[in-house]
Design an enzyme around this catalytic site. Structure first.
Site, PDB file in Angstrom:
ATOM      1  CB  CYS A  40      -1.033   0.207   0.905  1.00 35.34           C
ATOM      2  SG  CYS A  40      -1.625  -1.359   1.345  1.00 35.34           S
ATOM      3  NE  ARG A  76       3.943   1.730  -1.679  1.00 35.55           N
ATOM      4  CZ  ARG A  76       4.844   1.378  -1.302  1.00 35.55           C
ATOM      5  NH1 ARG A  76       5.951   1.886  -2.587  1.00 35.55           N
ATOM      6  NH2 ARG A  76       5.151   0.331  -0.792  1.00 35.55           N
ATOM      7  CD1 TRP A 128      -3.069  -4.357  -5.138  1.00 31.85           C
ATOM      8  CD2 TRP A 128      -2.100  -5.958  -3.869  1.00 31.85           C
ATOM      9  NE1 TRP A 128      -2.575  -5.919  -5.913  1.00 31.85           N
ATOM     10  CE2 TRP A 128      -2.635  -6.491  -4.458  1.00 31.85           C
ATOM     11  CE3 TRP A 128      -1.319  -6.320  -2.314  1.00 31.85           C
ATOM     12  CZ2 TRP A 128      -2.324  -8.071  -4.756  1.00 31.85           C
ATOM     13  CZ3 TRP A 128      -1.127  -8.373  -2.531  1.00 31.85           C
ATOM     14  CH2 TRP A 128      -1.753  -8.531  -3.834  1.00 31.85           C
ATOM     15  CG  ASN A 174       3.690  -0.772   2.286  1.00 33.78           C
ATOM     16  OD1 ASN A 174       3.151  -2.206   1.959  1.00 33.78           O
ATOM     17  ND2 ASN A 174       5.020   0.481   2.586  1.00 33.78           N
ATOM     18  N   GLY A 175       2.005  -3.183   4.885  1.00 37.05           N
ATOM     19  CA  GLY A 175       3.439  -3.853   5.364  1.00 37.05           C
ATOM     20  C   GLY A 175       2.247  -5.534   4.912  1.00 37.05           C
ATOM     21  CD  GLU A 177       8.945  -8.799 -19.864  1.00 33.06           C
ATOM     22  OE1 GLU A 177       8.614  -9.871 -18.849  1.00 33.06           O
ATOM     23  OE2 GLU A 177       8.257  -7.317 -19.518  1.00 33.06           O
ATOM     24  CE  LYS A 210       4.920  -6.371 -19.317  1.00 36.24           C
ATOM     25  NZ  LYS A 210       6.103  -6.599 -18.279  1.00 36.24           N
ATOM     26  CD  GLU A 235       1.845  -6.851 -15.945  1.00 35.86           C
ATOM     27  OE1 GLU A 235       2.162  -7.037 -14.964  1.00 35.86           O
ATOM     28  OE2 GLU A 235       3.022  -6.784 -16.792  1.00 35.86           O
ATOM     29  CG  HIS A 293       7.496 -32.554 -25.522  1.00 39.49           C
ATOM     30  ND1 HIS A 293       7.553 -34.135 -25.303  1.00 39.49           N
ATOM     31  CD2 HIS A 293       7.936 -31.972 -26.066  1.00 39.49           C
ATOM     32  CE1 HIS A 293       8.196 -34.385 -26.546  1.00 39.49           C
ATOM     33  NE2 HIS A 293       9.523 -32.589 -26.445  1.00 39.49           N
ATOM     34  CE  LYS A 312       6.261  -0.176 -12.331  1.00 43.49           C
ATOM     35  NZ  LYS A 312       6.102  -1.074 -12.832  1.00 43.49           N
TER      36      LYS A 312
HETATM   37  O1  M6R Z   1       9.681  -3.563  -9.038  1.00 43.59           O
HETATM   38  P1  M6R Z   1      10.168  -5.296  -9.560  1.00 43.59           P
HETATM   39  O2  M6R Z   1      10.794  -5.327 -10.328  1.00 43.59           O
HETATM   40  O3  M6R Z   1      11.234  -6.219  -8.643  1.00 43.59           O
HETATM   41  O4  M6R Z   1       8.846  -6.190  -9.809  1.00 43.59           O
HETATM   42  C1  M6R Z   1       9.296  -7.478 -10.510  1.00 43.59           C
HETATM   43  C2  M6R Z   1       7.920  -7.867 -10.480  1.00 43.59           C
HETATM   44  O5  M6R Z   1       6.792  -7.800  -9.746  1.00 43.59           O
HETATM   45  C3  M6R Z   1       7.281  -6.995 -11.953  1.00 43.59           C
HETATM   46  O6  M6R Z   1       7.986  -7.230 -12.622  1.00 43.59           O
HETATM   47  C4  M6R Z   1       6.115  -7.269 -12.090  1.00 43.59           C
HETATM   48  O7  M6R Z   1       5.597  -8.811 -12.497  1.00 43.59           O
HETATM   49  C5  M6R Z   1       4.756  -6.218 -13.219  1.00 43.59           C
HETATM   50  N1  M6R Z   1       4.373  -6.365 -12.887  1.00 43.59           N
HETATM   51  C6  M6R Z   1       5.405  -7.255 -15.000  1.00 43.59           C
HETATM   52  O8  M6R Z   1       5.071  -6.255 -15.593  1.00 43.59           O
END
Ligand code: M6R
Length: 591
Positions: free
Chosen positions: A2, A27, A73, A99-100, A468, A472, A475, A491, A586
């Site tokens: 958060c 956050r 969050w 936050n935590g 990757e 993307k 997500e 497989h 994020k």
């Molecule tokens: O801040 P970080 O690079 O440690 O974050 C890692 C992941 O949480 C981050 O890359 C996440 O997978 C992204 N939302 C991907 O787009």
């Protein structure tokens, strides 16, 4: 996971709290709230929803002596008003934002129930508020109560605490969640990161784990155990923390298109025209290590996979592990292991956990982050910074390319090969060529809207791009997507293929060109649609896109750059919130 803000000193807190929370909503954005204390008492405004929703609900003026805010969050408890912060203790003596995650919340809750406390919501934060109140009743003051609280809490917390009887003070405590203090003029502030404070001060203090204390309008007191600790002021690069759309319709698009400039900047930051600019001890550590272990999560993990290829090229044993796995079963091999921790935010909880293990062993670790002063940056032996500017969109884009480019420069420095800089400059041109063709990527994206299952394949470097690209896509578009090595399709996954499946095949390597085309054909034969993304070297009529030439060791970057646009356009056509996809945040600051 958060964001928290707080300030103390007489004034109107409207802009500070609400703009501050807006800048922290990366956050989390499940619920939001603010509390202000003034002559009229304690007033709290909360919403289930985003900070924008809170802005509509909060009054124009939030005048008071002290104020705190929170964007959430959800971890413990669904996003409801009762679970939204700020949270008030049962006897209304304390109001807190947190936050935590508190791991031992159940035993604390049982204790508090025995002491006659009742709970309105399901959050661990309500337990903190009530435990603090309970401790306060058995202490000689708030600071002693916070000290006792710290001894009892297991887990992570950055706390801003208002005590109803002391509206001239804002208390705080921190462990394993970020907290920064800003010293202002007639007002002092705190927040989860520096961005909310930038308009108010350029004097910051990072709070360390297990520190606690309070702010007044004119003073800042920080304690560790029983002792007051001196204040260490730091500054922040305001330019790199700017959060502006600059005419773009989304942060994701803006951040994708910042990539070429960031790679150019990395070249000048780490190479001065005659020598590489890494510290000698960092290069010595890397050269003398026989094993390089990469740890990271999500997109950063995919950059680590490329790092592994680089290190093996240097003759080192190298592996990449997902931090959340490694944290519980640390794999350490080789006689002289060195760890590279990659994280855009520098605050990812799983990685912080790994770093504690590494530091307890006393192993050298290099952090590669985009956030100077972040937990991982601060605790590493050697810090490498991406200097990519604030990444706001939850989907990480420019950070990935910067991570890979920086690792490539590092390899150049180890081998003293300056041509890596020329290769990266060619890469910058290649990315600009892709941008010039983004309308074509948009057309491909529109076709993908017809499918409910997307498979991504590749081999070698292309497999990293496929992974990757897949992350993307799932997500931000919510289309079910899976990534496999090309050879693995037959497989098992091929059983899922029907006319609603599309295969996106990354095919940029001459060596695996024929094999990938065979894998694609097998899908087409089973009524799946195929979209082959190739490179100039292996392009054939019918391929949907041809990526411009770059040196093989950096070709994952253009492939991923293409795929970032692809996911962006699919999400745009679906009309979903591109920068804030559902259920995500994020910065993943909880385990
Ligand atoms: O801040 P970080 O690079 O440690 O974050 C890692 C992941 O949480 C981050 O890359 C996440 O997978 C992204 N939302 C991907 O787009």
């Amino acid at each position: 996971m958060c964001g928290i803000v707080g300030g103390v000193g007489k004034g109107n807190y409207h802009d500070f709290l609400l703009n501050g929370l807006s800048s922290l909503d990366y956050r989390g954005y499940d619920s939001a709230g603010v509390t202000i204390v003034n002559e009229g008492g304690i007033k709290t405004y909360k919403v289930v929803g985003t900070v924008e929703d809170l802005i509509k609900k909060a009054p124009e003026e939030l005048n008071g002596f002290v104020g705190i805010g929170h964007t959430r969050w959800a971890t413990h408890g669904t996003p409801t008003l009762n679970n939204a912060h700020p949270i008030v203790s049962m006897h209304k003596e304390f109001v807190i934002v947190h936050n935590g995650v508190i791991e031992n919340f159940l035993s604390l809750r049982t204790k508090l129930l025995e002491e006659g406390y009742a709970f309105k919501g399901e959050t661990d934060t309500e337990i903190i508020a009530n435990y603090l109140e309970y401790s306060y009743h058995h202490s000689d003051g708030v600071l002693t109560a916070i000290k006792k609280l710290i001894l009892r809490l297991r887990g992570s917390y950055a706390l801003a605490i208002i005590h109803a009887k002391e509206p001239d003070k804002l208390y705080f405590a921190k462990k394993n969640s970020p907290l920064i203090i800003g010293e202002g003029q007639g007002m002092n502030y705190l927040a989860s990161d520096a961005v909310p404070l930038l308009s108010y001060t350029d004097k910051f203090i990072d709070i360390d784990d297990l520190q606690y204390g309070f702010l007044t309008s004119s003073d800042i007191k920080i304690f560790y155990k029983n002792d007051e600790v001196p204040k260490h002021y730091i500054t922040k690069n305001v330019e790199l923390l700017k959060k502006e759309l600059n005419g773009y319709e989304s942060y994701m698009l803006k951040e994708i298109e910042e990539t070429p400039a960031i790679i150019s900047r990395l070249c000048t930051n780490y190479f001065d025209g005659t020598e590489f600019k890494f510290s000698k001890s960092l290069i010595r550590s890397l050269k003398s290590a026989d094993t390089i272990i990469f740890l990271s999560c999500g997109t950063s993990y995919h950059a680590s996979l490329e790092g592994v290829r680089y290190m093996r090229y240097l003759g080192k044993a190298s592996e990449a592990y997902v931090a959340s796995e490694w944290a519980y079963e640390p794999v350490i091999f080789g006689k002289k292991p060195l760890f590279i921790l990659i994280s855009q935010s520098g605050e990812t909880a799983d990685l912080i956990k790994c770093q504690k293990v590494i530091n307890d062993y006393g192993f050298i670790n290099i952090s590669v982050t985009n956030t100077p002063g972040s937990s991982i940056d601060r605790e590493s032996t050697h810090s490498l910074l991406l200097n990519a500017g604030l990444e706001v969109s939850v989907a990480s884009t420019k950070a990935f390319s910067a991570q890979v480019a920086l690792l490539a420069i590092l390899v150049g420095a180890i081998e003293n090969r300056f041509n890596v800089i020329d290769h990266l400059r060619t890469l910058v041109d290649a990315l600009e060529k892709i941008t010039a063709q983004k309308e074509n990527i948009d057309l491909i994206a529109q076709k993908l809207l017809n499918y409910n299952l997307l498979f991504f394949i590749g081999r070698g470097n292309d497999l990293i791009a496929a992974k990757e690209a897949c992350l993307k896509m799932k997500e931000i578009t919510y289309i079910h997507s899976e990534a496999f090595p090309g050879g693995e399709m037959k497989h098992g996954p091929i059983a899922l293929i029907d006319h609603k499946t599309a295969l996106i095949a990354f095919n940029c390597e001459s060596m695996t060109n024929a094999a990938i085309r065979n894998n694609a054909k097998e899908v087409e034969t089973r009524k799946g649609s195929i979209f082959i993304v190739s490179s100039e070297a292996v392009y054939r009529g019918g391929d949907v896109f041809s990526l411009p030439y770059v040196k093989p060791y950096i070709k994952v970057i253009p492939a991923v750059y293409f795929s970032q646009y692809l996911a962006y356009f699919v999400a745009k056509h679906k009309g979903v919130n591109i920068d804030k996809p559902r259920n995500l945040a994020k910065s993943v600051t909880v385990e």
